[in-house]
Motif scaffolding. Structure first.
Motif, PDB file in Angstrom:
ATOM      1  N   MET A  62      39.086  35.909  29.518  1.00  0.00           N
ATOM      2  CA  MET A  62      39.026  37.660  30.802  1.00  0.00           C
ATOM      3  C   MET A  62      39.859  36.274  32.349  1.00  0.00           C
ATOM      4  O   MET A  62      39.963  35.235  33.020  1.00  0.00           O
ATOM      5  CB  MET A  62      37.572  37.129  31.264  1.00  0.00           C
ATOM      6  CG  MET A  62      37.444  37.800  32.246  1.00  0.00           C
ATOM      7  SD  MET A  62      35.265  37.787  32.900  1.00  0.00           S
ATOM      8  CE  MET A  62      35.090  35.832  33.511  1.00  0.00           C
ATOM      9  N   LYS A  63      41.089  37.820  32.692  1.00  0.00           N
ATOM     10  CA  LYS A  63      41.073  37.514  33.659  1.00  0.00           C
ATOM     11  C   LYS A  63      40.210  37.963  35.023  1.00  0.00           C
ATOM     12  O   LYS A  63      39.822  38.947  35.179  1.00  0.00           O
ATOM     13  CB  LYS A  63      42.811  38.533  33.274  1.00  0.00           C
ATOM     14  CG  LYS A  63      43.345  38.306  35.441  1.00  0.00           C
ATOM     15  CD  LYS A  63      44.846  39.009  34.330  1.00  0.00           C
ATOM     16  CE  LYS A  63      45.399  39.161  35.803  1.00  0.00           C
ATOM     17  NZ  LYS A  63      45.718  39.326  37.177  1.00  0.00           N
ATOM     18  N   LEU A  64      40.631  37.198  36.095  1.00  0.00           N
ATOM     19  CA  LEU A  64      39.915  36.989  37.184  1.00  0.00           C
ATOM     20  C   LEU A  64      40.325  38.899  37.975  1.00  0.00           C
ATOM     21  O   LEU A  64      41.747  38.720  38.354  1.00  0.00           O
ATOM     22  CB  LEU A  64      40.052  36.547  38.120  1.00  0.00           C
ATOM     23  CG  LEU A  64      39.096  35.209  37.905  1.00  0.00           C
ATOM     24  CD1 LEU A  64      38.813  33.912  38.793  1.00  0.00           C
ATOM     25  CD2 LEU A  64      37.227  35.265  37.520  1.00  0.00           C
ATOM     26  N   LEU A  65      39.527  39.351  38.709  1.00  0.00           N
ATOM     27  CA  LEU A  65      40.638  40.262  39.899  1.00  0.00           C
ATOM     28  C   LEU A  65      40.408  40.219  40.793  1.00  0.00           C
ATOM     29  O   LEU A  65      39.865  38.887  41.258  1.00  0.00           O
ATOM     30  CB  LEU A  65      39.070  41.124  40.051  1.00  0.00           C
ATOM     31  CG  LEU A  65      38.820  41.834  39.074  1.00  0.00           C
ATOM     32  CD1 LEU A  65      37.668  42.926  39.237  1.00  0.00           C
ATOM     33  CD2 LEU A  65      39.875  43.254  37.685  1.00  0.00           C
ATOM     34  N   GLY A  66      41.435  40.242  41.763  1.00  0.00           N
ATOM     35  CA  GLY A  66      41.616  39.627  42.806  1.00  0.00           C
ATOM     36  C   GLY A  66      41.142  41.026  44.053  1.00  0.00           C
ATOM     37  O   GLY A  66      40.478  41.452  43.799  1.00  0.00           O
ATOM     38  N   ILE A  67      40.989  39.986  45.221  1.00  0.00           N
ATOM     39  CA  ILE A  67      40.374  40.206  46.140  1.00  0.00           C
ATOM     40  C   ILE A  67      41.352  41.260  46.596  1.00  0.00           C
ATOM     41  O   ILE A  67      42.181  41.593  46.652  1.00  0.00           O
ATOM     42  CB  ILE A  67      40.440  39.793  47.737  1.00  0.00           C
ATOM     43  CG1 ILE A  67      39.463  37.846  47.308  1.00  0.00           C
ATOM     44  CG2 ILE A  67      39.845  39.919  49.152  1.00  0.00           C
ATOM     45  CD1 ILE A  67      40.087  37.048  48.207  1.00  0.00           C
ATOM     46  N   GLY A  68      40.872  42.648  47.118  1.00  0.00           N
ATOM     47  CA  GLY A  68      40.821  44.727  47.262  1.00  0.00           C
ATOM     48  C   GLY A  68      40.593  45.367  45.865  1.00  0.00           C
ATOM     49  O   GLY A  68      41.231  46.058  46.149  1.00  0.00           O
ATOM     50  N   SER A  69      40.520  44.715  44.777  1.00  0.00           N
ATOM     51  CA  SER A  69      39.807  44.993  43.403  1.00  0.00           C
ATOM     52  C   SER A  69      39.060  46.045  43.747  1.00  0.00           C
ATOM     53  O   SER A  69      37.644  45.698  43.897  1.00  0.00           O
ATOM     54  CB  SER A  69      40.322  44.338  42.174  1.00  0.00           C
ATOM     55  OG  SER A  69      41.303  43.559  42.374  1.00  0.00           O
TER      56      SER A  69
ATOM     57  N   ALA B 131      42.726  47.659  39.271  1.00  0.00           N
ATOM     58  CA  ALA B 131      42.914  45.875  39.547  1.00  0.00           C
ATOM     59  C   ALA B 131      43.879  45.342  40.908  1.00  0.00           C
ATOM     60  O   ALA B 131      45.125  45.218  40.551  1.00  0.00           O
ATOM     61  CB  ALA B 131      43.112  45.086  38.237  1.00  0.00           C
ATOM     62  N   ALA B 132      43.718  44.483  41.300  1.00  0.00           N
ATOM     63  CA  ALA B 132      44.708  44.196  42.892  1.00  0.00           C
ATOM     64  C   ALA B 132      45.502  42.999  42.148  1.00  0.00           C
ATOM     65  O   ALA B 132      44.783  41.567  41.353  1.00  0.00           O
ATOM     66  CB  ALA B 132      43.764  43.833  43.970  1.00  0.00           C
ATOM     67  N   ASP B 133      46.902  42.996  42.269  1.00  0.00           N
ATOM     68  CA  ASP B 133      47.075  41.481  41.672  1.00  0.00           C
ATOM     69  C   ASP B 133      47.277  40.473  42.550  1.00  0.00           C
ATOM     70  O   ASP B 133      47.022  39.996  43.569  1.00  0.00           O
ATOM     71  CB  ASP B 133      48.792  42.356  41.521  1.00  0.00           C
ATOM     72  CG  ASP B 133      49.014  42.833  40.581  1.00  0.00           C
ATOM     73  OD1 ASP B 133      48.515  42.677  39.395  1.00  0.00           O
ATOM     74  OD2 ASP B 133      49.767  43.917  40.632  1.00  0.00           O
ATOM     75  N   GLY B 134      47.885  38.816  42.401  1.00  0.00           N
ATOM     76  CA  GLY B 134      47.689  37.781  42.995  1.00  0.00           C
ATOM     77  C   GLY B 134      46.819  37.039  42.497  1.00  0.00           C
ATOM     78  O   GLY B 134      45.918  37.443  41.899  1.00  0.00           O
ATOM     79  N   ASP B 135      47.553  35.391  43.077  1.00  0.00           N
ATOM     80  CA  ASP B 135      45.997  34.942  42.896  1.00  0.00           C
ATOM     81  C   ASP B 135      45.289  34.496  43.126  1.00  0.00           C
ATOM     82  O   ASP B 135      45.291  34.969  44.370  1.00  0.00           O
ATOM     83  CB  ASP B 135      46.744  33.140  43.010  1.00  0.00           C
ATOM     84  CG  ASP B 135      48.331  33.240  41.668  1.00  0.00           C
ATOM     85  OD1 ASP B 135      48.230  33.784  40.691  1.00  0.00           O
ATOM     86  OD2 ASP B 135      49.782  32.164  42.356  1.00  0.00           O
TER      87      ASP B 135
END
Length: 174
Positions: free
Chosen positions: A1-8, A51-55
């Motif tokens: 599962m890929k975590l969503l970034g802040i702003g998603s 989904a917002a990109d970014g670590d």
């Protein structure tokens, strides 16, 4: 599962549409349009609108702050707030000389108590630094015994502490 970034942006069945404002190791903090801020489990059932990109740093600010406080308590002489026993709050310590021509010395007991807790905290830091030092084991043991005797000498002041867990403890049984 890929975590969503802040702003998603997400759509949750119970809370409606919202934006991820923080991510911890276990939760998303989501500000929902209709329901305000809610925390939901990372594996909650919701639709991802965008989904917002970014670590994503999976450590929350609270986790970082808690770790930092624990490190500072352990390695600095920063002291925790230690409550004085209720019966001594606002009291004063009076030292009367045997010579009645001399004036007694008065000190707010809260000030005196603060100084006692500072001594205790600095002894704890000294203990930790001795344990972490390059001294041989016998040297560490010898210094620890001195510190234990110092604690024992300070047990008279235990009546000032509200909580037993903050009190001085000297050598037991001996």
């Amino acid at each position: 599962m890929k975590l969503l970034g802040i702003g998603s942006r997400i759509n949750h069945a119970e809370y409606g549409k919202g934006v991820v404002t923080n991510v911890t190791s276990q939760h998303y903090w989501v500000t929902f349009i209709e329901n305000g801020l809610e925390t939901i489990d990372l594996d909650s059932n919701f639709e991802v609108i965008e989904a917002a990109d970014g670590d994503v740093d999976a450590v929350s600010f609270f986790d970082v702050e808690s770790s930092l406080v624990n490190i500072l308590k352990k390695w600095s002489d920063a002291s925790e707030v230690v409550p004085i026993a209720d019966k001594y709050k606002g009291g004063k310590l009076i030292l009367e000389p045997a010579d009645t021509n001399l004036k007694p010395y008065e000190l707010p007991i809260d000030t005196f108590f603060h100084k006692i807790t500072m001594v205790r905290d600095r002894l704890r830091v000294m203990e930790q630094r001795i344990n972490a030092s390059d001294l041989d084991e016998q040297g560490k043991i010898d210094l620890q015994q001195y510190i234990t005797r110092i604690y024992g000498s300070l047990t008279s002041f235990n009546i000032l502490f509200k909580s037993d867990s903050h009190r001085f403890v000297g050598q037991k049984g001996g």
